[in-house]
Design a protein around this motif. Sequence first.
Motif, short mmCIF file in Angstrom:
data_model
loop_
_atom_site.label_atom_id
_atom_site.label_comp_id
_atom_site.label_asym_id
_atom_site.label_seq_id
_atom_site.Cartn_x
_atom_site.Cartn_y
_atom_site.Cartn_z
N GLY A 249 0.74 -1.36 0.12
CA GLY A 249 -0.05 0.05 0.17
C GLY A 249 0.89 1.49 -0.14
N ILE A 250 2.10 1.15 -0.44
CA ILE A 250 3.12 2.14 -0.29
C ILE A 250 3.05 3.03 -1.71
CG2 ILE A 250 5.30 3.26 -0.28
CD1 ILE A 250 5.77 0.42 1.61
N PRO A 251 2.67 4.46 -2.00
CA PRO A 251 2.61 4.91 -3.15
C PRO A 251 4.08 5.16 -4.00
CG PRO A 251 1.61 6.31 -1.52
CD PRO A 251 2.26 5.19 -0.84
N VAL A 252 4.00 4.38 -4.88
CA VAL A 252 5.35 4.38 -5.74
C VAL A 252 5.37 4.58 -7.13
CG1 VAL A 252 5.00 2.00 -6.14
CG2 VAL A 252 7.12 2.81 -6.55
N PHE A 253 6.17 5.52 -7.65
CA PHE A 253 6.30 6.10 -9.11
C PHE A 253 7.03 4.91 -9.68
CE2 PHE A 253 7.86 8.34 -12.90
CZ PHE A 253 6.86 8.82 -13.20
N GLY A 254 6.61 4.07 -10.60
CA GLY A 254 7.51 3.35 -11.33
C GLY A 254 6.73 2.03 -11.67
N PRO A 255 6.66 1.49 -12.78
CA PRO A 255 5.91 0.20 -12.96
C PRO A 255 6.29 -1.01 -12.37
CG PRO A 255 7.21 0.77 -14.78
CD PRO A 255 7.08 1.86 -13.81
N GLY A 256 5.49 -1.77 -12.14
CA GLY A 256 5.98 -3.32 -11.73
C GLY A 256 6.38 -4.10 -12.68
N ARG A 257 7.08 -5.02 -12.33
CA ARG A 257 7.76 -5.75 -13.15
C ARG A 257 7.15 -6.20 -14.39
NH1 ARG A 257 11.18 -10.55 -10.90
NH2 ARG A 257 9.75 -10.37 -9.08
N ALA A 258 5.89 -6.54 -14.46
CA ALA A 258 5.28 -7.40 -15.71
C ALA A 258 5.39 -6.05 -16.94
CB ALA A 258 3.81 -7.70 -15.34
N ALA A 259 4.65 -4.69 -16.12
CA ALA A 259 4.71 -3.51 -17.22
C ALA A 259 6.10 -3.16 -17.65
CB ALA A 259 3.87 -2.47 -16.60
N ALA A 260 6.77 -3.25 -16.59
CA ALA A 260 8.39 -2.77 -17.18
C ALA A 260 9.18 -3.52 -18.00
CB ALA A 260 9.44 -2.79 -15.78
N ALA A 261 8.37 -4.85 -18.49
CA ALA A 261 9.02 -5.50 -19.50
C ALA A 261 8.83 -4.89 -21.06
CB ALA A 261 8.04 -7.05 -19.67
N LEU A 262 8.22 -3.91 -20.90
CA LEU A 262 8.08 -2.80 -22.01
C LEU A 262 9.35 -2.26 -22.45
CD1 LEU A 262 5.41 -1.99 -23.75
CD2 LEU A 262 5.38 0.13 -22.11
N GLU A 263 10.16 -2.22 -21.49
CA GLU A 263 11.77 -1.77 -21.49
C GLU A 263 12.49 -2.95 -21.59
OE1 GLU A 263 13.31 1.40 -19.27
OE2 GLU A 263 15.38 0.83 -19.88
N GLY A 264 12.29 -3.94 -20.59
CA GLY A 264 13.41 -5.10 -20.51
C GLY A 264 13.12 -5.93 -21.55
N SER A 265 12.05 -6.27 -22.13
CA SER A 265 12.15 -7.09 -23.28
C SER A 265 11.61 -6.42 -24.50
CB SER A 265 11.03 -8.18 -22.90
OG SER A 265 10.70 -8.93 -24.10
#
Length: 437
Positions: free
Chosen positions: A91-107
């Motif tokens: 429940g902590i507000p965070v600016f940055g996507p989760g691992r699955a959405a970050a695959a947009l860059e990672g893969s």
Amino acid sequence: MKILVLGSGAREHAIITALRREGDGPEGGAHDIVAAPGNAGIAADVPVVDLDANDPQAVTGYVLENDVQFVVIGPEAPLVAGVADALRTRGIPVFGPGRAAAALEGSKAFAKRVMEEAGVPTGGATTASTLAEAEAALAVFGAPYVVKADGLAAGKGVLVTSDLEAATAHARHWLEHGDVLIEEFLDGEEVSLFLLSDGHSVAPLSPAQDYKRLGEGDEGPNTGGMGAYSPLPWLADRFGSETAFVDEVIETIALPTVRQLASEDTPFIGLLYCGLILTPRGIRVIEFNARFGDPETQVVLPRLETPLSTLLFAAATGTLETQPRPVFSDEVAVTVVLASENYPGSPVTGRRITGLEGAVGVEGVSVLHAATDLDEVTDAEGRPVLRATGGRVLNVVATAPSFAVARDRVYGVLEGIRLEGGQYRRDIAARVAEEVR
Ligand code: AMP
Ligand code: GLY
């Protein structure tokens, strides 16, 4: 607000500088900022904590113990490591996507698949998992060849060449680490456009252009980026205005991508970095990144007049739609990177940096640190010695009413900074300074 910024480069130094600047405004509202792990320049501005930014448990533990209210993730590595997921679960507000959405860059293969389903314009590409497949695709696309490693490769995974043998060798090398993509060559000006996303809607920042090659005139190897400028006045010649360009990117690229990811239950909450090429046939995506670009952030954020924390927090909490479009000053910004000898190969590190005091008080200029630390020894005057710890060492940034003045300010300061073997490009924003007088 107590904010933790993860990362250690000039991009994070720029983010922290923008967050600190809010305290100077009429609304006051200074934040309590900490950085992990930071660098010597960041440590001169805010407290730094020795925390492994890529360890989801360590970050979550620190945040809970220290009553951090908001986390801003700078680099891609913590995203891919799942740091945002771990924080969001608590429940902590965070600016940055989760691992699955970050695959947009990672893969890159994942990004191509999402673009295809969302109808986003990009170059043709073939994923190859064997050398025979790669060779066949090279033959189909023809020269110039574009060969990319599928996964994160720290800027070294991409080769654009007309030499078939070099293209084949690059494919052979990266196939040892995973798949490679063979892409259609896209010809045109490159633009970096950053959009904040809360998973459903987006808010655009001002466009910037990055200089990816090491040498003047865009010669030499690809790097993480050697300099940048913002805005791009020449966009108006082609699109009528910057706003018209930005609106086209929102409608044809950013929103379809964000909606596609939301429909797959992997909402993109963070910074959607659209790496674009303006081809004669229209705007094409060459890559997405899941974080602020470096060094473009160093020229975009100094021009941002809307409080950065308001925008980032709205993105993190799903309320971006209630925010007016971010506002930018009419001033321009230029940044030039000072890199170590031998960057981007095997940079020589540990060398002393001097002459930074020459930047103090120069109008519009700030020096952002990319890879520095303070040595335990002190100099003859008892001051701690600053050392280079990586490839890209410092960014000198200047804002000014014109590109010519911004360039004079940046290069005036750079001439006074000494780093043995240090290298920087002298042509950053030179053409735009000539064009817009
Ligand atoms: P990337 O890591 O995908 O951003 O690629 C690094 C650089 O290689 C880009 O900034 C472009 O200058 C160049 N590049 C990548 N893909 C292409 C392409 N399909 N056509 C032309 N140039 C490309
Ligand atoms: N400036 C290029 C990048 O951040 O990937």
